[in-house]
Design a protein around this motif. Sequence first.
Motif, PDB file in Angstrom:
ATOM      1  N   LYS A 258       0.865  -1.297   0.094  1.00 41.04           N
ATOM      2  CA  LYS A 258       0.098   0.138   0.123  1.00 41.04           C
ATOM      3  C   LYS A 258       0.846   1.405   0.172  1.00 41.04           C
ATOM      4  CE  LYS A 258      -3.711  -2.458   2.334  1.00 41.04           C
ATOM      5  NZ  LYS A 258      -3.213  -3.583   3.103  1.00 41.04           N
ATOM      6  N   GLY A 259       2.233   1.036  -0.218  1.00 43.32           N
ATOM      7  CA  GLY A 259       3.010   2.395  -0.469  1.00 43.32           C
ATOM      8  C   GLY A 259       3.365   2.938   0.885  1.00 43.32           C
ATOM      9  N   VAL A 260       3.186   2.147   1.936  1.00 43.79           N
ATOM     10  CA  VAL A 260       3.587   2.672   3.191  1.00 43.79           C
ATOM     11  C   VAL A 260       4.403   1.696   4.081  1.00 43.79           C
ATOM     12  CG1 VAL A 260       2.693   3.551   5.402  1.00 43.79           C
ATOM     13  CG2 VAL A 260       1.600   4.412   3.349  1.00 43.79           C
ATOM     14  N   GLN A 261       5.307   2.137   4.614  1.00 43.98           N
ATOM     15  CA  GLN A 261       6.319   1.115   5.545  1.00 43.98           C
ATOM     16  C   GLN A 261       6.224   1.515   6.925  1.00 43.98           C
ATOM     17  OE1 GLN A 261       8.498  -2.183   5.037  1.00 43.98           O
ATOM     18  NE2 GLN A 261       6.373  -2.206   3.982  1.00 43.98           N
ATOM     19  N   GLY A 262       6.505   0.518   7.936  1.00 43.97           N
ATOM     20  CA  GLY A 262       6.425   0.866   9.324  1.00 43.97           C
ATOM     21  C   GLY A 262       5.184   0.847   9.865  1.00 43.97           C
ATOM     22  N   LEU A 263       4.908   1.228  11.331  1.00 38.87           N
ATOM     23  CA  LEU A 263       3.748   1.201  12.204  1.00 38.87           C
ATOM     24  C   LEU A 263       3.557   2.397  12.841  1.00 38.87           C
ATOM     25  CD1 LEU A 263       4.033  -2.327  13.524  1.00 38.87           C
ATOM     26  CD2 LEU A 263       2.513  -1.546  11.635  1.00 38.87           C
ATOM     27  N   GLY A 264       2.546   2.833  13.138  1.00 37.63           N
ATOM     28  CA  GLY A 264       2.102   3.878  13.941  1.00 37.63           C
ATOM     29  C   GLY A 264       2.855   5.232  13.609  1.00 37.63           C
ATOM     30  N   PRO A 265       3.138   5.993  14.570  1.00 37.94           N
ATOM     31  CA  PRO A 265       3.874   7.304  14.203  1.00 37.94           C
ATOM     32  C   PRO A 265       5.193   7.358  13.667  1.00 37.94           C
ATOM     33  CG  PRO A 265       4.259   6.802  16.553  1.00 37.94           C
ATOM     34  CD  PRO A 265       3.182   5.624  16.052  1.00 37.94           C
TER      35      PRO A 265
ATOM     36  N   ARG B 145       5.585   5.312  10.790  1.00 33.21           N
ATOM     37  CA  ARG B 145       5.591   4.732   9.431  1.00 33.21           C
ATOM     38  C   ARG B 145       5.943   5.831   8.550  1.00 33.21           C
ATOM     39  NH1 ARG B 145       0.388   6.322  11.243  1.00 33.21           N
ATOM     40  NH2 ARG B 145      -1.020   7.298  10.026  1.00 33.21           N
ATOM     41  N   ARG B 146       6.466   5.479   7.256  1.00 33.86           N
ATOM     42  CA  ARG B 146       7.083   6.197   6.366  1.00 33.86           C
ATOM     43  C   ARG B 146       6.333   6.054   4.890  1.00 33.86           C
ATOM     44  NH1 ARG B 146      10.585   2.363   7.199  1.00 33.86           N
ATOM     45  NH2 ARG B 146      11.454   1.215   5.279  1.00 33.86           N
ATOM     46  N   LEU B 147       6.114   7.140   4.129  1.00 30.65           N
ATOM     47  CA  LEU B 147       5.395   6.940   2.614  1.00 30.65           C
ATOM     48  C   LEU B 147       6.652   6.583   1.830  1.00 30.65           C
ATOM     49  CD1 LEU B 147       2.996   7.532   1.007  1.00 30.65           C
ATOM     50  CD2 LEU B 147       3.693   9.594   0.612  1.00 30.65           C
ATOM     51  N   GLU B 148       6.362   5.436   1.179  1.00 30.82           N
ATOM     52  CA  GLU B 148       7.410   4.882   0.163  1.00 30.82           C
ATOM     53  C   GLU B 148       7.038   4.957  -1.298  1.00 30.82           C
ATOM     54  OE1 GLU B 148      10.426   3.781   0.635  1.00 30.82           O
ATOM     55  OE2 GLU B 148      10.673   4.121   2.778  1.00 30.82           O
TER      56      GLU B 148
ATOM     57  N   GLY C 129       7.812   4.365  -7.421  1.00 32.61           N
ATOM     58  CA  GLY C 129       7.506   4.798  -8.573  1.00 32.61           C
ATOM     59  C   GLY C 129       8.812   4.739  -9.379  1.00 32.61           C
ATOM     60  N   HIS C 130      10.073   4.887  -8.605  1.00 34.25           N
ATOM     61  CA  HIS C 130      11.315   4.846  -9.561  1.00 34.25           C
ATOM     62  C   HIS C 130      11.496   3.384  -9.651  1.00 34.25           C
ATOM     63  CE1 HIS C 130      11.897   9.094  -9.270  1.00 34.25           C
ATOM     64  NE2 HIS C 130      11.702   9.267  -7.951  1.00 34.25           N
ATOM     65  N   ALA C 131      11.201   2.606  -8.617  1.00 35.44           N
ATOM     66  CA  ALA C 131      11.760   1.070  -8.720  1.00 35.44           C
ATOM     67  C   ALA C 131      10.789   0.586  -9.574  1.00 35.44           C
ATOM     68  CB  ALA C 131      11.052   0.527  -7.270  1.00 35.44           C
ATOM     69  N   VAL C 132       9.714   0.959  -9.919  1.00 35.33           N
ATOM     70  CA  VAL C 132       8.860   0.211 -11.088  1.00 35.33           C
ATOM     71  C   VAL C 132       9.326   0.450 -12.423  1.00 35.33           C
ATOM     72  CG1 VAL C 132       6.555   0.123 -12.400  1.00 35.33           C
ATOM     73  CG2 VAL C 132       6.511   0.039  -9.865  1.00 35.33           C
ATOM     74  N   GLU C 133       9.923   1.634 -12.553  1.00 35.26           N
ATOM     75  CA  GLU C 133      10.610   1.890 -13.692  1.00 35.26           C
ATOM     76  C   GLU C 133      11.872   1.160 -14.016  1.00 35.26           C
ATOM     77  OE1 GLU C 133      10.137   6.370 -15.524  1.00 35.26           O
ATOM     78  OE2 GLU C 133      10.871   6.493 -13.540  1.00 35.26           O
ATOM     79  N   GLN C 134      12.612   0.963 -12.766  1.00 30.44           N
ATOM     80  CA  GLN C 134      13.760   0.306 -13.007  1.00 30.44           C
ATOM     81  C   GLN C 134      13.580  -1.357 -13.100  1.00 30.44           C
ATOM     82  OE1 GLN C 134      16.584   0.749  -9.585  1.00 30.44           O
ATOM     83  NE2 GLN C 134      15.826   2.967  -9.255  1.00 30.44           N
TER      84      GLN C 134
ATOM     85  N   LEU D 226      -3.019  11.146  -7.397  1.00 24.68           N
ATOM     86  CA  LEU D 226      -3.536  10.235  -8.248  1.00 24.68           C
ATOM     87  C   LEU D 226      -3.917   8.749  -7.550  1.00 24.68           C
ATOM     88  CD1 LEU D 226      -1.437  10.522 -11.571  1.00 24.68           C
ATOM     89  CD2 LEU D 226      -3.970  11.151 -11.265  1.00 24.68           C
ATOM     90  N   PRO D 227      -4.652   7.921  -7.766  1.00 27.69           N
ATOM     91  CA  PRO D 227      -4.641   6.642  -7.370  1.00 27.69           C
ATOM     92  C   PRO D 227      -3.189   5.931  -7.480  1.00 27.69           C
ATOM     93  CG  PRO D 227      -6.670   7.232  -8.611  1.00 27.69           C
ATOM     94  CD  PRO D 227      -5.717   8.157  -8.944  1.00 27.69           C
ATOM     95  N   GLN D 228      -2.923   5.217  -6.672  1.00 23.71           N
ATOM     96  CA  GLN D 228      -1.401   4.746  -6.645  1.00 23.71           C
ATOM     97  C   GLN D 228      -1.325   3.975  -7.961  1.00 23.71           C
ATOM     98  OE1 GLN D 228      -0.677   2.340  -2.972  1.00 23.71           O
ATOM     99  NE2 GLN D 228      -0.494   4.021  -2.048  1.00 23.71           N
ATOM    100  N   ALA D 229      -1.854   3.190  -8.695  1.00 19.43           N
ATOM    101  CA  ALA D 229      -1.868   2.626  -9.964  1.00 19.43           C
ATOM    102  C   ALA D 229      -1.356   3.556 -11.146  1.00 19.43           C
ATOM    103  CB  ALA D 229      -3.201   1.671 -10.421  1.00 19.43           C
ATOM    104  N   GLU D 230      -2.291   4.763 -11.284  1.00 21.01           N
ATOM    105  CA  GLU D 230      -1.761   5.625 -12.049  1.00 21.01           C
ATOM    106  C   GLU D 230      -0.419   6.421 -11.701  1.00 21.01           C
ATOM    107  OE1 GLU D 230      -5.196   8.254 -13.007  1.00 21.01           O
ATOM    108  OE2 GLU D 230      -6.408   6.612 -12.250  1.00 21.01           O
ATOM    109  N   PHE D 231      -0.220   6.517 -10.367  1.00 21.66           N
ATOM    110  CA  PHE D 231       0.804   7.413  -9.917  1.00 21.66           C
ATOM    111  C   PHE D 231       2.203   6.549 -10.269  1.00 21.66           C
ATOM    112  CE2 PHE D 231       4.090   8.218  -6.749  1.00 21.66           C
ATOM    113  CZ  PHE D 231       4.279   9.686  -6.936  1.00 21.66           C
ATOM    114  N   LEU D 232       2.153   5.245 -10.186  1.00 17.70           N
ATOM    115  CA  LEU D 232       3.280   4.383 -10.462  1.00 17.70           C
ATOM    116  C   LEU D 232       3.580   3.837 -11.682  1.00 17.70           C
ATOM    117  CD1 LEU D 232       2.580   1.566  -7.444  1.00 17.70           C
ATOM    118  CD2 LEU D 232       4.415   3.626  -7.722  1.00 17.70           C
ATOM    119  N   CYS D 233       2.373   4.314 -12.713  1.00 23.23           N
ATOM    120  CA  CYS D 233       2.665   3.956 -14.009  1.00 23.23           C
ATOM    121  C   CYS D 233       3.645   4.648 -14.745  1.00 23.23           C
ATOM    122  CB  CYS D 233       1.311   4.068 -14.809  1.00 23.23           C
ATOM    123  SG  CYS D 233       1.229   3.172 -16.355  1.00 23.23           S
TER     124      CYS D 233
END
Length: 242
Positions: A13-20, A22-25, A30-35, A63-70
């Motif tokens: 879901k594009g997020v790692q970690g728990l609670g406070p 957690r970080r947005l990945e 997006g760069h990883a999918v291109e790679q 954007l929704p994540q599918a479109e953002f990652l495309c």
Amino acid sequence: MPLLRIATYNIHKGVQGLGPTRRLEIHNLGHAVEQLDADIVCLQEVRKLHRREERYFTRWPELPQAEFLCPEGYFPVYQTNAKTKHGEHGNALLSRWPIVSQGHEDMSDHRFEQRGLLHVQVQVGRRTVHVLSIHLGLIAASRLRQIEQIGAYIQREIPRTAPVVVAGDFNDWGAKLRQTMNKLGLQDFVGERANTFPSRLPLTQLDFVYARGMKPSGLEVPRGRIWWRMSDHLPLIAEFKL
């Protein structure tokens, strides 16, 4: 003989970690999918929206994540599997080749897990390839029933001579579903080490790419700190000769 490069990736879901902490990945993803440089990318745990996370993270994409990652030049397809209090998420497919059609089937085995099958027809040159992006359940008995459902779906919806790919997070500890998939005429890369989970110290393979009507050519799992920070799974890339 054209080479088809197919990746599957549970992006958490594009997020790692728990609670406070957690970080947005999603931006790094997006760069990883291109790679990955794949012709087709099957994604699981993809957010369409999440109102609470949108308020928490200042850089949450519009954007929704599918479109953002495309990547540029690709075609995105998304289908919701689960609706929750704050939003919804599901499976997605990003294709370098044109999309012919898309379909969906509910694969929920019980009320505690909402699952689905995303079926996309992709035009690869002169061939139409049927790709199923899936995320199977956490309970072993559920997964067996879901594989039976996939087999019935393929028999009902896909011509016998058409190339088929089934890719995704199978939650299959120890590759116990391989024999059942083989009976459906679907093969993967037996004998090659492709551990994808957990990403920091991958001990087992939960993510698979099975195919019918194509010859396996290679298998790859990107590794390293940049990959294990983005999701609890590593991506899996499989190459086939059409």
